[in-house]
Motif scaffolding. Structure first.
Motif, PDB file in Angstrom:
ATOM      1  N   VAL A  18     -24.100  27.116  73.688  1.00 38.74           N
ATOM      2  CA  VAL A  18     -22.978  26.779  72.805  1.00 38.74           C
ATOM      3  C   VAL A  18     -23.458  26.651  71.361  1.00 38.74           C
ATOM      4  CG1 VAL A  18     -21.242  25.029  72.247  1.00 38.74           C
ATOM      5  CG2 VAL A  18     -21.674  25.638  74.637  1.00 38.74           C
ATOM      6  N   ILE A  19     -24.547  25.926  71.169  1.00 37.08           N
ATOM      7  CA  ILE A  19     -25.094  25.746  69.812  1.00 37.08           C
ATOM      8  C   ILE A  19     -25.588  27.085  69.265  1.00 37.08           C
ATOM      9  CG2 ILE A  19     -26.880  24.600  68.448  1.00 37.08           C
ATOM     10  CD1 ILE A  19     -26.755  22.276  70.427  1.00 37.08           C
ATOM     11  N   PHE A  20     -26.238  27.886  70.129  1.00 42.02           N
ATOM     12  CA  PHE A  20     -26.714  29.204  69.707  1.00 42.02           C
ATOM     13  C   PHE A  20     -25.546  30.075  69.241  1.00 42.02           C
ATOM     14  CE2 PHE A  20     -27.718  33.648  70.449  1.00 42.02           C
ATOM     15  CZ  PHE A  20     -28.996  33.783  69.936  1.00 42.02           C
ATOM     16  N   THR A  21     -24.467  30.095  70.006  1.00 41.13           N
ATOM     17  CA  THR A  21     -23.288  30.891  69.649  1.00 41.13           C
ATOM     18  C   THR A  21     -22.667  30.405  68.348  1.00 41.13           C
ATOM     19  OG1 THR A  21     -22.840  31.293  72.000  1.00 41.13           O
ATOM     20  CG2 THR A  21     -21.042  31.702  70.457  1.00 41.13           C
ATOM     21  N   ALA A  22     -22.570  29.080  68.198  1.00 39.70           N
ATOM     22  CA  ALA A  22     -22.010  28.514  66.969  1.00 39.70           C
ATOM     23  C   ALA A  22     -22.873  28.892  65.762  1.00 39.70           C
ATOM     24  CB  ALA A  22     -21.911  26.994  67.095  1.00 39.70           C
ATOM     25  N   ALA A  23     -24.190  28.820  65.920  1.00 38.49           N
ATOM     26  CA  ALA A  23     -25.097  29.189  64.832  1.00 38.49           C
ATOM     27  C   ALA A  23     -24.957  30.667  64.481  1.00 38.49           C
ATOM     28  CB  ALA A  23     -26.541  28.873  65.227  1.00 38.49           C
ATOM     29  N   ALA A  24     -24.774  31.510  65.502  1.00 36.06           N
ATOM     30  CA  ALA A  24     -24.607  32.950  65.258  1.00 36.06           C
ATOM     31  C   ALA A  24     -23.342  33.216  64.449  1.00 36.06           C
ATOM     32  CB  ALA A  24     -24.553  33.698  66.591  1.00 36.06           C
ATOM     33  N   ILE A  25     -22.256  32.528  64.793  1.00 39.29           N
ATOM     34  CA  ILE A  25     -20.994  32.697  64.062  1.00 39.29           C
ATOM     35  C   ILE A  25     -21.151  32.250  62.611  1.00 39.29           C
ATOM     36  CG2 ILE A  25     -18.606  31.880  63.893  1.00 39.29           C
ATOM     37  CD1 ILE A  25     -18.636  31.671  66.978  1.00 39.29           C
ATOM     38  N   VAL A  26     -21.843  31.131  62.408  1.00 41.71           N
ATOM     39  CA  VAL A  26     -22.072  30.630  61.051  1.00 41.71           C
ATOM     40  C   VAL A  26     -22.928  31.608  60.244  1.00 41.71           C
ATOM     41  CG1 VAL A  26     -23.179  28.805  59.701  1.00 41.71           C
ATOM     42  CG2 VAL A  26     -21.801  28.207  61.686  1.00 41.71           C
ATOM     43  N   VAL A  27     -23.967  32.167  60.871  1.00 44.58           N
ATOM     44  CA  VAL A  27     -24.828  33.141  60.194  1.00 44.58           C
ATOM     45  C   VAL A  27     -24.020  34.352  59.742  1.00 44.58           C
ATOM     46  CG1 VAL A  27     -26.610  34.880  60.620  1.00 44.58           C
ATOM     47  CG2 VAL A  27     -27.047  32.499  61.189  1.00 44.58           C
ATOM     48  N   ILE A  28     -23.171  34.848  60.627  1.00 47.07           N
ATOM     49  CA  ILE A  28     -22.359  36.029  60.299  1.00 47.07           C
ATOM     50  C   ILE A  28     -21.466  35.750  59.096  1.00 47.07           C
ATOM     51  CG2 ILE A  28     -20.545  37.571  61.135  1.00 47.07           C
ATOM     52  CD1 ILE A  28     -21.730  36.981  63.993  1.00 47.07           C
ATOM     53  N   LEU A  55     -34.892  37.027  58.008  1.00 45.83           N
ATOM     54  CA  LEU A  55     -36.099  36.388  57.479  1.00 45.83           C
ATOM     55  C   LEU A  55     -36.176  34.928  57.907  1.00 45.83           C
ATOM     56  CD1 LEU A  55     -38.625  36.482  55.714  1.00 45.83           C
ATOM     57  CD2 LEU A  55     -37.183  35.938  53.743  1.00 45.83           C
ATOM     58  N   THR A  56     -35.096  34.169  57.721  1.00 48.18           N
ATOM     59  CA  THR A  56     -35.135  32.743  58.061  1.00 48.18           C
ATOM     60  C   THR A  56     -35.346  32.537  59.557  1.00 48.18           C
ATOM     61  OG1 THR A  56     -32.718  32.701  58.234  1.00 48.18           O
ATOM     62  CG2 THR A  56     -33.677  32.064  56.130  1.00 48.18           C
ATOM     63  N   THR A  57     -34.729  33.406  60.365  1.00 50.77           N
ATOM     64  CA  THR A  57     -34.886  33.287  61.815  1.00 50.77           C
ATOM     65  C   THR A  57     -36.327  33.545  62.233  1.00 50.77           C
ATOM     66  OG1 THR A  57     -32.593  34.009  62.153  1.00 50.77           O
ATOM     67  CG2 THR A  57     -34.078  34.135  64.051  1.00 50.77           C
ATOM     68  N   SER A  58     -36.926  34.599  61.688  1.00 47.30           N
ATOM     69  CA  SER A  58     -38.296  34.939  62.070  1.00 47.30           C
ATOM     70  C   SER A  58     -39.301  33.915  61.555  1.00 47.30           C
ATOM     71  CB  SER A  58     -38.664  36.344  61.560  1.00 47.30           C
ATOM     72  OG  SER A  58     -38.023  37.337  62.338  1.00 47.30           O
ATOM     73  N   LEU A  59     -39.095  33.406  60.340  1.00 42.18           N
ATOM     74  CA  LEU A  59     -40.016  32.396  59.812  1.00 42.18           C
ATOM     75  C   LEU A  59     -39.923  31.100  60.607  1.00 42.18           C
ATOM     76  CD1 LEU A  59     -39.802  32.872  55.926  1.00 42.18           C
ATOM     77  CD2 LEU A  59     -41.574  33.654  57.504  1.00 42.18           C
ATOM     78  N   THR A  60     -38.717  30.759  61.053  1.00 43.48           N
ATOM     79  CA  THR A  60     -38.579  29.575  61.902  1.00 43.48           C
ATOM     80  C   THR A  60     -39.291  29.796  63.234  1.00 43.48           C
ATOM     81  OG1 THR A  60     -36.444  29.064  60.891  1.00 43.48           O
ATOM     82  CG2 THR A  60     -36.944  27.996  62.993  1.00 43.48           C
ATOM     83  N   ALA A  61     -39.178  31.006  63.770  1.00 41.93           N
ATOM     84  CA  ALA A  61     -39.875  31.332  65.017  1.00 41.93           C
ATOM     85  C   ALA A  61     -41.390  31.205  64.848  1.00 41.93           C
ATOM     86  CB  ALA A  61     -39.515  32.746  65.468  1.00 41.93           C
ATOM     87  N   VAL A  90     -27.254  29.910  55.585  1.00 43.89           N
ATOM     88  CA  VAL A  90     -27.960  30.923  56.376  1.00 43.89           C
ATOM     89  C   VAL A  90     -29.317  30.397  56.815  1.00 43.89           C
ATOM     90  CG1 VAL A  90     -29.142  33.152  56.242  1.00 43.89           C
ATOM     91  CG2 VAL A  90     -26.791  32.947  55.460  1.00 43.89           C
ATOM     92  N   PHE A  91     -29.990  29.695  55.916  1.00 47.31           N
ATOM     93  CA  PHE A  91     -31.310  29.148  56.249  1.00 47.31           C
ATOM     94  C   PHE A  91     -31.213  28.188  57.432  1.00 47.31           C
ATOM     95  CE2 PHE A  91     -34.527  25.804  55.783  1.00 47.31           C
ATOM     96  CZ  PHE A  91     -35.676  26.566  55.836  1.00 47.31           C
ATOM     97  N   VAL A  92     -30.242  27.266  57.367  1.00 49.35           N
ATOM     98  CA  VAL A  92     -30.091  26.269  58.438  1.00 49.35           C
ATOM     99  C   VAL A  92     -29.654  26.933  59.739  1.00 49.35           C
ATOM    100  CG1 VAL A  92     -28.811  24.236  59.189  1.00 49.35           C
ATOM    101  CG2 VAL A  92     -29.608  24.406  56.815  1.00 49.35           C
ATOM    102  N   ALA A  93     -28.621  27.786  59.668  1.00 54.89           N
ATOM    103  CA  ALA A  93     -28.093  28.426  60.876  1.00 54.89           C
ATOM    104  C   ALA A  93     -29.087  29.424  61.458  1.00 54.89           C
ATOM    105  CB  ALA A  93     -26.772  29.117  60.565  1.00 54.89           C
ATOM    106  N   GLY A  94     -29.787  30.159  60.583  1.00 61.32           N
ATOM    107  CA  GLY A  94     -30.794  31.098  61.062  1.00 61.32           C
ATOM    108  C   GLY A  94     -31.944  30.386  61.747  1.00 61.32           C
ATOM    109  N   SER A  95     -32.306  29.221  61.220  1.00 54.79           N
ATOM    110  CA  SER A  95     -33.349  28.415  61.855  1.00 54.79           C
ATOM    111  C   SER A  95     -32.887  27.931  63.232  1.00 54.79           C
ATOM    112  CB  SER A  95     -33.697  27.213  60.969  1.00 54.79           C
ATOM    113  OG  SER A  95     -34.177  27.638  59.707  1.00 54.79           O
ATOM    114  N   ALA A  96     -31.611  27.557  63.321  1.00 52.11           N
ATOM    115  CA  ALA A  96     -31.056  27.107  64.608  1.00 52.11           C
ATOM    116  C   ALA A  96     -31.079  28.236  65.635  1.00 52.11           C
ATOM    117  CB  ALA A  96     -29.636  26.602  64.410  1.00 52.11           C
TER     118      ALA A  96
END
Length: 317
Positions: free
Chosen positions: A4-14, A52-58, A180-186
């Motif tokens: 649920v949180i992953f889906t919400a973060a994806a929607i926010v990123v978009i 970028l934010t997603t990969s750096l968080t990873a 994007v930074f926060v949601a991509g990190s999530a």
């Protein structure tokens, strides 16, 4: 709950990435330093910020597979987007209508860069310098050469001026970037949790689930281009975005300080890299072949690309 949180973060990123593109365009229109190249880099960087934010968080949570898979998977998903629209609008024979010389150099560059990544993943112990894979230095060198030799993009026709002021555009751009930074990190954090919770391969999560989420802003761009029948813009945005993403992979490797990131990435990432190689090759074939009269014959490259993508998804899942 993680899904649920992953889906919400994806929607926010978009949503936030679309706003980045919108306000980046306002800045490029109204700032004094808004030449075509600056605007392209600004907007290109904005739409690539989710990756970028997603990969750096990873990298921060020490999940190299999500970091690498996200970048490679985004490139694959970008080509898939283009080919799906090409298949839907196959009667228009999109690839037959664009100027080959504009797109083929970028496409071939993407092919060479992806081949380098594939070779490094297959090598498993590729040479590195300062804990960064030698292939990353080659990616940067190739990118610089191509950018210098390709020249500046042509100036586009004047567009209606936005009522938003430069100050408002900058403020909203920064806010969208922070979102994007926060949601991509999530996405990276909860993607990692989903992989652990379900037993799914982390490479699959990064290459398909997260990559699809961070690439959906490109979907909006291509859809808009097809609606106004600007097919050159659609193809160019996808091919250019893929080159930019591979430069972001270089940044990811720099921040992964243990060793060259491709040396520790799971071998399953090879599947995504090779898939990207084949999909780019099919795109090049579609671009440079002679005009095809029959709609069914024209649609073969896009149909094969779509089938390959879902077959690879099934195999990795």
């Amino acid at each position: 709950m993680n899904f649920v949180i992953f889906t919400a973060a994806a929607i926010v990123v978009i949503f936030a990435a679309i706003q980045l593109n919108k306000y980046g365009d306002v800045i490029s229109q109204k700032s004094t330093w808004s030449g075509a190249m600056v605007g392209t880099l600004l907007i290109g960087g904005a739409t690539s910020l989710p990756e970028l934010t997603t990969s750096l968080t990873a990298v921060y949570i020490d999940n190299a597979d999500i970091a690498v898979g996200n970048m490679l998977g985004s490139n694959v998903f970008n080509v898939l987007i283009l080919m799906i629209f090409d298949f839907i609008y196959r009667k228009r024979k999109v690839f037959n209508t664009v100027e080959q010389s504009t797109h083929l150099p970028v496409a071939y560059t993407g092919l060479v860069m992806t081949a380098l990544i594939s070779a490094a993943l297959l090598w498993r112990d590729a040479p590195e310098l300062f804990n960064v894979g030698i292939e990353m230095y080659l990616l940067v060198a190739i990118y610089i050469v191509v950018m210098k030799t390709s020249g500046n993009p042509e100036e586009e026709a004047d567009e209606p001026t936005s009522p938003i002021t430069l100050k408002q555009g900058v403020t909203r751009f920064i806010i969208a970037a922070l979102v994007v930074f926060v949601a991509g990190s999530a996405l990276a954090v909860y993607g990692d949790l989903i992989a652990k919770e379900t037993g799914m391969n982390a490479s699959f999560v990064g290459s398909f689930l997260i990559a699809a989420s961070t690439s959906l802003p490109e979907l909006v761009t291509v859809l808009a281009a097809f609606r106004i029948m600007n097919y050159s813009l659609a193809i160019g945005s996808i091919l250019g975005s893929n080159l930019f993403n591979l430069q972001l992979l270089v940044i990811t490797d720099i921040f992964y300080r243990k060793e060259a990131i491709l040396n520790v990435a799971d071998p399953s990432n090879i599947t995504v890299a090779l898939l990207g190689l084949v999909m780019i090759a099919l795109t090049i074939f579609a671009l440079q072949r002679t005009a095809v009269k029959r709609v069914g014959a024209y649609a073969i490259p896009s149909a094969v690309t779509i089938i390959l993508y879902f077959a690879a998804s099934y195999i990795m899942f």
